[in-house]
Design a protein around this motif. Structure first.
Motif, PDB file in Angstrom:
ATOM      1  N   ALA A   7       0.707  -1.098   0.121  1.00  0.00           N
ATOM      2  CA  ALA A   7       0.022  -0.007   0.103  1.00  0.00           C
ATOM      3  C   ALA A   7       0.943   1.192   0.060  1.00  0.00           C
ATOM      4  CB  ALA A   7      -0.938  -0.263   1.221  1.00  0.00           C
ATOM      5  N   GLU A   8       1.995   1.233   0.464  1.00  0.00           N
ATOM      6  CA  GLU A   8       3.032   2.217   0.662  1.00  0.00           C
ATOM      7  C   GLU A   8       3.594   2.648  -0.722  1.00  0.00           C
ATOM      8  OE1 GLU A   8       2.553  -0.089   4.372  1.00  0.00           O
ATOM      9  OE2 GLU A   8       3.336  -0.283   2.402  1.00  0.00           O
ATOM     10  N   ARG A   9       3.586   1.571  -1.658  1.00  0.00           N
ATOM     11  CA  ARG A   9       4.350   1.810  -2.994  1.00  0.00           C
ATOM     12  C   ARG A   9       3.927   3.055  -3.570  1.00  0.00           C
ATOM     13  NH1 ARG A   9       4.632  -2.936  -7.059  1.00  0.00           N
ATOM     14  NH2 ARG A   9       2.475  -2.438  -7.742  1.00  0.00           N
ATOM     15  N   GLU A  11       4.621   4.807  -6.963  1.00  0.00           N
ATOM     16  CA  GLU A  11       5.023   4.643  -8.495  1.00  0.00           C
ATOM     17  C   GLU A  11       6.125   5.477  -9.138  1.00  0.00           C
ATOM     18  OE1 GLU A  11       4.427   1.775  -9.967  1.00  0.00           O
ATOM     19  OE2 GLU A  11       3.115   1.063  -8.658  1.00  0.00           O
ATOM     20  N   GLY A  12       5.751   6.828  -8.845  1.00  0.00           N
ATOM     21  CA  GLY A  12       6.891   7.611  -9.069  1.00  0.00           C
ATOM     22  C   GLY A  12       8.327   7.487  -8.594  1.00  0.00           C
ATOM     23  N   LEU A  13       8.485   7.396  -7.467  1.00  0.00           N
ATOM     24  CA  LEU A  13       9.713   6.719  -6.644  1.00  0.00           C
ATOM     25  C   LEU A  13      10.336   5.619  -7.255  1.00  0.00           C
ATOM     26  CD1 LEU A  13       9.216   7.759  -2.944  1.00  0.00           C
ATOM     27  CD2 LEU A  13      10.844   8.673  -4.615  1.00  0.00           C
ATOM     28  N   ARG A  14       9.250   4.639  -7.411  1.00  0.00           N
ATOM     29  CA  ARG A  14       9.710   3.405  -8.112  1.00  0.00           C
ATOM     30  C   ARG A  14      10.242   3.422  -9.451  1.00  0.00           C
ATOM     31  NH1 ARG A  14       6.335  -1.599  -9.777  1.00  0.00           N
ATOM     32  NH2 ARG A  14       7.798  -3.238  -9.257  1.00  0.00           N
ATOM     33  N   ALA A  15       9.970   4.353 -10.076  1.00  0.00           N
ATOM     34  CA  ALA A  15      10.055   4.547 -11.347  1.00  0.00           C
ATOM     35  C   ALA A  15      11.563   5.339 -11.427  1.00  0.00           C
ATOM     36  CB  ALA A  15       9.247   5.463 -12.334  1.00  0.00           C
ATOM     37  N   ALA A  16      11.761   6.229 -10.580  1.00  0.00           N
ATOM     38  CA  ALA A  16      13.053   6.915 -10.467  1.00  0.00           C
ATOM     39  C   ALA A  16      14.169   6.091  -9.865  1.00  0.00           C
ATOM     40  CB  ALA A  16      12.871   8.126  -9.494  1.00  0.00           C
ATOM     41  N   PHE A  17      13.731   5.400  -9.173  1.00  0.00           N
ATOM     42  CA  PHE A  17      14.680   4.298  -8.766  1.00  0.00           C
ATOM     43  C   PHE A  17      15.251   3.202  -9.802  1.00  0.00           C
ATOM     44  CE2 PHE A  17      16.008  -0.095  -7.164  1.00  0.00           C
ATOM     45  CZ  PHE A  17      17.145   0.246  -6.736  1.00  0.00           C
ATOM     46  N   GLN A  18      14.076   2.940 -10.535  1.00  0.00           N
ATOM     47  CA  GLN A  18      14.563   1.979 -11.713  1.00  0.00           C
ATOM     48  C   GLN A  18      15.276   2.896 -12.903  1.00  0.00           C
ATOM     49  OE1 GLN A  18      10.590   0.942 -12.895  1.00  0.00           O
ATOM     50  NE2 GLN A  18      10.682  -1.113 -11.522  1.00  0.00           N
ATOM     51  N   GLU A  19      15.102   3.945 -13.069  1.00  0.00           N
ATOM     52  CA  GLU A  19      15.829   4.722 -13.948  1.00  0.00           C
ATOM     53  C   GLU A  19      17.290   4.996 -13.378  1.00  0.00           C
ATOM     54  OE1 GLU A  19      17.225   6.661 -17.304  1.00  0.00           O
ATOM     55  OE2 GLU A  19      15.375   5.488 -16.924  1.00  0.00           O
ATOM     56  N   TYR A  20      17.543   5.251 -12.250  1.00  0.00           N
ATOM     57  CA  TYR A  20      18.809   5.360 -11.477  1.00  0.00           C
ATOM     58  C   TYR A  20      19.604   4.073 -11.627  1.00  0.00           C
ATOM     59  CZ  TYR A  20      22.387   5.893  -7.941  1.00  0.00           C
ATOM     60  OH  TYR A  20      23.663   5.841  -7.315  1.00  0.00           O
ATOM     61  N   ALA A  21      18.885   3.107 -11.358  1.00  0.00           N
ATOM     62  CA  ALA A  21      19.943   1.936 -11.406  1.00  0.00           C
ATOM     63  C   ALA A  21      19.935   1.301 -12.696  1.00  0.00           C
ATOM     64  CB  ALA A  21      18.875   0.597 -10.765  1.00  0.00           C
ATOM     65  N   ARG A  22      19.111   1.705 -13.706  1.00  0.00           N
ATOM     66  CA  ARG A  22      19.458   1.343 -15.337  1.00  0.00           C
ATOM     67  C   ARG A  22      20.719   2.056 -15.651  1.00  0.00           C
ATOM     68  NH1 ARG A  22      14.802   0.449 -16.322  1.00  0.00           N
ATOM     69  NH2 ARG A  22      13.825   2.649 -16.305  1.00  0.00           N
ATOM     70  N   THR A  23      20.702   3.292 -15.238  1.00  0.00           N
ATOM     71  CA  THR A  23      21.912   4.332 -15.691  1.00  0.00           C
ATOM     72  C   THR A  23      23.311   4.294 -14.953  1.00  0.00           C
ATOM     73  OG1 THR A  23      21.044   6.100 -14.455  1.00  0.00           O
ATOM     74  CG2 THR A  23      20.209   6.077 -16.619  1.00  0.00           C
ATOM     75  N   ASN A  24      22.999   3.848 -13.510  1.00  0.00           N
ATOM     76  CA  ASN A  24      24.270   3.741 -12.792  1.00  0.00           C
ATOM     77  C   ASN A  24      24.861   2.581 -12.501  1.00  0.00           C
ATOM     78  OD1 ASN A  24      24.714   6.935 -11.977  1.00  0.00           O
ATOM     79  ND2 ASN A  24      22.502   6.443 -11.857  1.00  0.00           N
ATOM     80  N   TRP A  25      24.357   1.368 -12.739  1.00  0.00           N
ATOM     81  CA  TRP A  25      24.885   0.332 -12.153  1.00  0.00           C
ATOM     82  C   TRP A  25      24.851  -1.011 -13.517  1.00  0.00           C
ATOM     83  CZ3 TRP A  25      20.745  -0.325  -7.675  1.00  0.00           C
ATOM     84  CH2 TRP A  25      21.102   0.543  -6.852  1.00  0.00           C
TER      85      TRP A  25
END
Length: 106
Positions: A7-9, A11-25
């Motif tokens: 319930a705490e999810r 979606e905006g923060l989740r998408a931002a994290f996914q983009e950060y992970a995709r570009t930095n790791w």
């Protein structure tokens, strides 16, 4: 079956994290850790079919055997480290595995 979502999810923060992970790791930088357990009760079915209005039943002897748990760390190259413990894994066991076995093997 219902699919559970936190319930705490956010979606905006989740998408931002996914983009950060995709570009930095890279995949080689990631290690995934999971826990699984086995006892005499884990071999039985959890789902079944029954006539409408009745419950599906299966008759098995109750067993209270020893439980074993496995913590495993997986990377692109394969398993990095693992530990088998008698009983269940708690926070202290998990933390000990991460600090004393996993981190030292990286």
């Amino acid at each position: 079956l219902l699919h559970k979502c936190a319930a705490e999810r956010d979606e905006g923060l989740r998408a931002a994290f996914q983009e950060y992970a995709r570009t930095n790791w890279t995949a080689e930088q990631l290690v995934f850790v999971d826990e699984s357990s086995k006892d005499d009760r884990t071999i039985y079915r959890h789902y079944g079919r029954a006539l409408s209005g009745t419950e599906a039943e299966v008759h098995y002897p109750f067993r209270h055997g020893q439980r074993y748990s496995l913590i495993a760390a997986l990377a692109v190259e394969g398993y990095v480290n693992q530990r088998v413990v008698e009983g269940s894994v708690n926070g202290d066991i998990f933390t000990d595995f991460i600090i004393h076995e996993l981190v030292r093997s990286l």
